[in-house]
Each structure stands twice: as structure tokens, then as C-alpha cells.
Design a protein around this motif. Structure first.
Motif, short mmCIF file in Angstrom:
data_model
loop_
_atom_site.label_atom_id
_atom_site.label_comp_id
_atom_site.label_asym_id
_atom_site.label_seq_id
_atom_site.Cartn_x
_atom_site.Cartn_y
_atom_site.Cartn_z
N GLU A 112 -3.76 -5.03 -2.34
CA GLU A 112 -3.58 -4.45 -3.90
C GLU A 112 -4.83 -4.58 -4.37
OE1 GLU A 112 -1.38 -5.94 -8.09
OE2 GLU A 112 -1.31 -7.10 -6.12
N GLY A 113 -5.25 -3.38 -4.84
CA GLY A 113 -6.53 -3.31 -5.61
C GLY A 113 -7.78 -2.97 -4.85
N LYS A 114 -7.54 -2.77 -3.57
CA LYS A 114 -8.79 -2.62 -2.55
C LYS A 114 -9.16 -1.07 -2.73
CE LYS A 114 -8.91 -6.70 -0.98
NZ LYS A 114 -7.75 -7.44 -1.96
N SER A 115 -10.13 -0.70 -2.31
CA SER A 115 -10.93 0.52 -2.36
C SER A 115 -10.29 1.58 -1.17
CB SER A 115 -12.19 0.52 -1.96
OG SER A 115 -12.47 -0.04 -0.66
N ALA A 116 -10.40 2.97 -1.40
CA ALA A 116 -10.06 4.01 -0.59
C ALA A 116 -10.50 3.58 0.74
CB ALA A 116 -10.01 5.16 -1.06
N ALA A 117 -11.69 3.21 0.91
CA ALA A 117 -12.25 3.14 2.05
C ALA A 117 -11.97 2.03 2.81
CB ALA A 117 -13.96 2.87 1.95
N ARG A 118 -11.63 0.83 2.25
CA ARG A 118 -10.94 -0.40 2.82
C ARG A 118 -9.44 -0.03 3.39
NH1 ARG A 118 -10.67 -6.14 1.94
NH2 ARG A 118 -8.80 -6.84 2.74
N ARG A 119 -8.65 0.77 2.55
CA ARG A 119 -7.27 1.44 2.93
C ARG A 119 -7.59 2.04 4.17
NH1 ARG A 119 -3.16 0.59 -0.85
NH2 ARG A 119 -3.87 -0.28 -2.77
N LYS A 120 -8.51 3.03 4.23
CA LYS A 120 -8.74 3.92 5.59
C LYS A 120 -8.86 3.29 6.63
CE LYS A 120 -9.92 8.34 2.74
NZ LYS A 120 -10.98 9.07 2.56
N ALA A 121 -9.75 2.39 6.51
CA ALA A 121 -10.20 1.54 7.65
C ALA A 121 -9.11 0.59 8.20
CB ALA A 121 -11.23 0.61 7.42
N SER A 122 -8.25 0.37 7.11
CA SER A 122 -6.89 -0.69 7.69
C SER A 122 -6.19 0.36 8.23
CB SER A 122 -6.59 -1.43 6.38
OG SER A 122 -7.49 -2.32 5.92
N ALA A 123 -5.88 1.11 7.49
CA ALA A 123 -4.82 2.14 8.36
C ALA A 123 -5.02 2.52 9.56
CB ALA A 123 -4.79 3.36 7.43
N LEU A 124 -6.50 2.66 10.22
CA LEU A 124 -6.71 3.03 11.37
C LEU A 124 -6.35 2.09 12.33
CD1 LEU A 124 -7.64 5.16 13.37
CD2 LEU A 124 -9.97 4.70 12.88
N GLU A 168 11.30 4.27 11.43
CA GLU A 168 11.46 4.88 10.10
C GLU A 168 11.14 3.78 9.05
OE1 GLU A 168 15.56 6.19 9.67
OE2 GLU A 168 15.14 8.10 10.90
N HIS A 169 11.75 2.60 8.92
CA HIS A 169 11.40 1.65 7.92
C HIS A 169 10.15 1.03 7.82
CE1 HIS A 169 15.62 1.38 6.76
NE2 HIS A 169 15.84 0.93 7.74
N LEU A 170 9.34 1.00 8.90
CA LEU A 170 7.94 0.61 9.08
C LEU A 170 7.12 1.58 8.53
CD1 LEU A 170 5.66 -1.08 10.19
CD2 LEU A 170 5.72 0.03 12.20
N MET A 171 7.35 2.76 8.81
CA MET A 171 6.33 4.15 8.41
C MET A 171 6.65 4.47 7.06
SD MET A 171 4.72 5.15 10.91
CE MET A 171 4.64 3.90 11.52
N ALA A 172 7.88 4.29 6.42
CA ALA A 172 7.88 4.28 5.02
C ALA A 172 7.24 3.07 4.00
CB ALA A 172 9.41 4.02 4.48
N PHE A 173 7.14 1.87 4.76
CA PHE A 173 6.71 0.65 4.02
C PHE A 173 5.14 1.07 4.03
CE2 PHE A 173 4.22 -3.35 4.58
CZ PHE A 173 4.51 -3.68 3.14
N LEU A 174 4.60 1.68 5.48
CA LEU A 174 3.03 1.60 5.50
C LEU A 174 2.72 2.89 4.39
CD1 LEU A 174 2.41 1.51 9.38
CD2 LEU A 174 1.95 -0.14 7.40
N HIS A 175 3.77 3.78 4.39
CA HIS A 175 3.22 4.92 3.30
C HIS A 175 3.04 4.25 2.06
CE1 HIS A 175 3.13 9.02 5.15
NE2 HIS A 175 4.08 8.55 5.84
N ASP A 176 4.03 3.54 1.43
CA ASP A 176 3.89 2.91 0.43
C ASP A 176 2.59 2.15 -0.12
OD1 ASP A 176 6.34 3.82 -0.26
OD2 ASP A 176 7.77 2.28 0.00
N CYS A 177 2.12 1.48 1.31
CA CYS A 177 1.06 0.75 0.97
C CYS A 177 -0.21 1.48 1.14
CB CYS A 177 0.72 -0.36 2.23
SG CYS A 177 2.09 -1.57 1.95
N GLY A 178 -0.05 2.77 1.18
CA GLY A 178 -1.24 3.84 1.50
C GLY A 178 -1.97 3.48 2.78
N LEU A 179 -1.42 3.20 3.81
CA LEU A 179 -1.77 2.96 5.11
C LEU A 179 -1.47 4.01 6.08
CD1 LEU A 179 -1.64 -0.83 5.11
CD2 LEU A 179 -3.65 0.23 4.62
N VAL A 180 -1.06 5.05 5.93
CA VAL A 180 -0.81 6.19 6.83
C VAL A 180 -1.76 7.48 6.29
CG1 VAL A 180 0.78 7.70 7.81
CG2 VAL A 180 1.61 5.49 7.18
N THR A 181 -2.96 7.37 7.01
CA THR A 181 -3.77 8.22 6.63
C THR A 181 -3.87 9.52 7.83
OG1 THR A 181 -5.76 6.97 8.17
CG2 THR A 181 -5.46 6.73 5.67
#
Length: 302
Positions: free
Chosen positions: A216-228, A276-289
Motif C-alpha cells: 500500500e502506498g508504494k511507488s510504481a517502480a517498487r511495484r514493478k520490481a516486486s511483480a517481477l 485463477e484466484h492468485l492471478m486476480a489477487f496479484l492484479h488487484d495489488c498491481g503486481l501483474v506487469t
């Protein structure tokens, strides 16, 4: 004026979830040493997992196999998946311990984290005993995967650590929900699957809440790195679920089996269903780049 002296102190979302999970663990937990009938004979006509979850189900090779070969293959496959579970549960325990190091031991999230570690210890012993009961030696990931796992547990933290944990738990959860209901599956596997499903449901809830709080509240760069990082962890886990040695030990042509499993559209569909459920959750967290998507699609999780 309304006095605020007796107003309840706001409880962080994580704390509230953890308190509920502790109550749930107190009400419904299992001891595999007592719950599993370790002395029962194994019915030679029962599978190790639902045939539909076999990596070769629906292929030409599967159609050519005898019933005994299919049963033997599924028993090796389930033991390979259990062995991968043990490997990642050991990684998980170290990450959770490091995350909770020197934190407030009176907090319910600290106490549930230790409860989860205790659960994972029992699960690992349970899976090890189940493989031994089936007469199948543990499958160990290759050296590169072992070293990647060593690196992941050393550097992953916050949402990446709990993201890796969630990937392993979510994918296996869907599989085991089928196994525990499979009338043609060994009671040993059905019971161990039931125990794992019930207790891991709490672990998944905890991991999701931890991820929401940490991202929550983390930068776009942080989300992209974490997603990878989470996607790479997913690759490490999923690619090790069924070892090539499974086919060798089941008496099959391993090279052909690997080719047919790699191109098995049915198994690809089953993997997408389990994710399916995992991907939906990761999408909601902004972690599917976009880069993460490429990895998930190669794993047939998307």
C-alpha cells in the motif's frame, strides 16, 4: 463534548486478521501423526492423485499406458509435488522467521506467524512420511533451482516474500481440493490433502493481508520490481513441481514424456484453473506487469 478516554484503540487490519486466524487455528488444527492412518495398506488400484491432474493425462502416451503404469506415474507425480512442497516450506519458514525477527511478540500477527511456521513443520514431516509410505524416494530440485531458492529466501522481503509464499500455497490448494475428494485417489493422499487445505487456507489469508499492507502506498517502480520477483519465484516453484525423474522412475521414455507433458493442452488448462484466484489477487495489488505476464503465460498460469 464526547469523551475519547474510553474509545477503543484502532486495530491495524493485519492485527485484526491475525487475531481471527489465531482463533481459527485454536479451533481447527490437525496433528498428522494421529489423523493419518499410517499403518493402512495401500490399495494397488488407487491413484496418487486424480488422473486429470497428471502431466500426461490426455496425451498419446497416456492413452498407450496400462492402468498399472498410470497409477505408478501418479504416485511418483504426487511425491514429486510433495517434495517440492517440503523444499518451499523450508524457504517459507526462514523468510517468515526473518520477517518477524525482534518484532513485538505480544502482537497477534507475530504469534500467527509462529503458528504458521509450526504448521509448516508438521506439513513437511507429513509429506515426507507419505512419500516414504508410498515407497518413493524424495525428489530434490536441481542445483540451479536450489541456489535460486537459497538466494530468494535470503533477499526476499515484505510483499515479495509473502507473494512467493502465496504462489506456492494457492496453486497447490486448488489441486489438493480435488485430490481430497477423489474417490480413485489413495486415502493417504486424500487425508494429507485435507489437512493441508484446511490449515493452508489460514496461511493464504495471512499472506494476502501482509501483501496488501506492505504494498500500500508504494511507488510504481517498487511495484514493478516486486511483480517481477514474485513471477520469478512462481517460475521456480511451478517448474520444479514434477521432476523429469518421475518419468524415469515410472518406467517411461523420459524424453518423450517431457515433450508430451510440455505440449499437453489439458494440463495447461488445469494450471490456468488452479491459478485463477492468485492471478486476480496479484492484479488487484498491481503486481501483474508486462514482464511478469510473460513469465506467467510461459507457465500456463495466465
Amino acid at each position: 463534548m464526547t469523551s475519547t478516554l474510553n474509545a477503543p484503540t484502532a486495530v491495524p487490519a493485519t492485527e485484526d486478521v491475525s487475531a481471527r486466524l489465531l482463533d481459527s487455528a485454536a479451533l481447527l488444527s490437525y496433528d498428522p501423526a494421529d489423523e493419518v492412518d499410517w499403518d493402512a495398506d495401500l490399495d494397488p488400484k488407487l491413484y496418487g492423485l486424480n488422473p486429470q491432474w497428471s502431466t500426461l493425462y490426455g496425451t498419446d502416451m497416456w492413452n498407450e499406458m496400462t492402468e498399472d503404469q498410470r497409477i505408478l506415474l501418479t504416485r511418483h507425480e504426487v511425491c514429486s509435488i510433495m517434495s517440492t512442497g517440503i523444499w518451499f516450506e523450508m524457504i517459507l519458514q526462514q523468510m517468515v522467521l526473518r520477517d518477524q525477527y525482534c518484532k513485538d511478540s505480544s502482537a497477534s500477527d507475530f504469534q500467527f506467524a509462529l503458528t504458521e511456521i509450526a504448521d509448516e513443520c508438521r506439513h513437511s514431516i507429513m509429506f515426507a512420511r507419505a512419500c516414504t509410505k508410498m515407497g518413493i524416494k524424495a525428489y530434490v530440485p536441481g542445483r540451479i533451482s536450489r541456489e535460486l531458492g537459497r538466494g530468494f529466501k535470503a533477499i526476499a522481503s515484505a510483499e515479495t516474500a509473502y507473494g512467493g509464499i502465496l504462489v506456492a500455497e494457492e496453486v497447490l490448494d486448488v489441486m489438493q481440493r480435488d485430490w481430497m475428494r477423489g474417490e480413485d485417489v489413495l486415502p493417504l493422499v486424500r487425508t494429507t490433502s485435507k489437512i493441508h487445505v484446511v490449515e493452508e487456507s489460514r496461511h493464504m489469508t495471512f499472506a494476502r493481508q501482509q501483501m496488501r499492507e506492505r504494498i500500500e502506498g508504494k511507488s510504481a517502480a517498487r511495484r514493478k520490481a516486486s511483480a517481477l520477483v514474485v513471477a520469478i519465484a512462481a517460475r521456480m516453484i511451478v517448474s520444479n513441481m514434477v521432476s523429469k525423474d518421475v518419468y524415469v522412475n515410472a518406467g517411461l521414455d523420459a524424453d518423450r514424456a517431457v515433450r508430451e507433458a510440455k505440449n499437453n493442452a489439458h494440463h495447461h488448462m488445469m494450471m490456468r484453473t488452479s491459478s485463477e484466484h492468485l492471478m486476480a489477487f496479484l492484479h488487484d495489488c498491481g503486481l501483474v506487469t508486462k514482464p511478469a505476464e510473460v513469465i506467467y503465460k510461459r507457465l500456463h498460469m495466465l
